[in-house]
Design an enzyme around this catalytic site. Sequence first.
Site, PDB file in Angstrom:
ATOM      1  CG  ASP A   1      -6.852   1.787   1.202  1.00  0.00           C
ATOM      2  OD1 ASP A   1      -6.972   0.575   0.977  1.00  0.00           O
ATOM      3  OD2 ASP A   1      -6.009   2.507   0.625  1.00  0.00           O
TER       4      ASP A   1
ATOM      5  CG  HIS B   1      -6.151   7.205   2.013  1.00  0.00           C
ATOM      6  ND1 HIS B   1      -4.858   6.807   2.274  1.00  0.00           N
ATOM      7  CD2 HIS B   1      -6.764   6.129   1.460  1.00  0.00           C
ATOM      8  CE1 HIS B   1      -4.692   5.549   1.908  1.00  0.00           C
ATOM      9  NE2 HIS B   1      -5.837   5.107   1.408  1.00  0.00           N
TER      10      HIS B   1
ATOM     11  CB  CYS C   1      -1.386   8.017   7.290  1.00  0.00           C
ATOM     12  SG  CYS C   1      -2.117   9.149   6.110  1.00  0.00           S
TER      13      CYS C   1
END
Length: 343
Positions: free
Chosen positions: A177, A223, A328
């Site tokens: 990601d 993340h 995000c």
Amino acid sequence: MSSVRSFNDFGQLEEIVIGSAEHFHIPDADASLRHFFGLPEDHTGDQVTEADLARIIDETQEDLQALADTLTSFGVTVRRPAPAVHGSPLTVADWTTTANHSLMPRDCLLVVGENIIEAPMPVRARYTETFPFRGLLSEYFASGANWLAAPRPRLADATYAYEGDTPVLAEIEPLFDAANLLRAGSDLFFNVSNTGNRTGAAWLRRVLGSEFTVHEISICDDHVGTTLHILRPGVLLANAGRLTPETIPAPLRNWKIIWFDEPEDDGYGLTWPRASTWIGMNILSVNEETVIVPARQTELARQLEKEGFTAVPVPYRHGRTFGGGFHCCSLDVRRQGSLESYV
């Protein structure tokens, strides 16, 4: 000049993409979703009424608009994805799922200089997540940006491995990601984790070439935006519940560290949370002096103000519900500054 140009997360922000919660869809808990969230085998999905989900989506859209209005007041150009209806069947090779949302461009797109890269995401429900942003990508490409995409992954069941009880990604194909990356000019810190493997780091290293150094780190399960931020050269915001001075990435250990350890719990609107309370430190920098923080995170704002930053509170009620905060749900595509080495 390309309208895409950003080497870090702290230079003066000029243009940003903010996602959308519209038509958010809860996908089935397949192997990839269980792996990402660490869900137990007997997990049966969310129990939420249509009315409650609609309310949560509306509140999130209101908060995202407040974020957009705040950024506009600072002179930032704000872009949004095209409307999309999620939830239609998606079949690839030997698996089927449904599309999820277009809420978090930071997860699916990576900006490095004048490159904008579609990430090879390991969660199957996110396979087409860049599609609502394709109109913007076409525009950025026409302006001179390099529009790249990592190899489209197959995401076979063997991808989702475990070391004991710890979920890890097999090294079958490049996977990551974009939110696994911490950008610091010519140095990129790639979090090898449940959402990024070493093959993904190797692919990125080769694509970017000798101008950039891709450092492999492992500081959290997925993340980095709830664990470590670069606020400006020489200053970090760090999660005191996950990191110690010894586990800060080595090239950054001599920087000043603002340790944060008191996130407020915003609660969550679905059956189970998609993020921990640490989503409260998912902040967004306008420049080296100005930081947008969730309005309820008053202690974080106080610490930042004490260190000379201007903390701008903006409401955000459903970070834990959807698993993403201001960082995000946004993607800075243009910031002032050139390619530099900060470490």
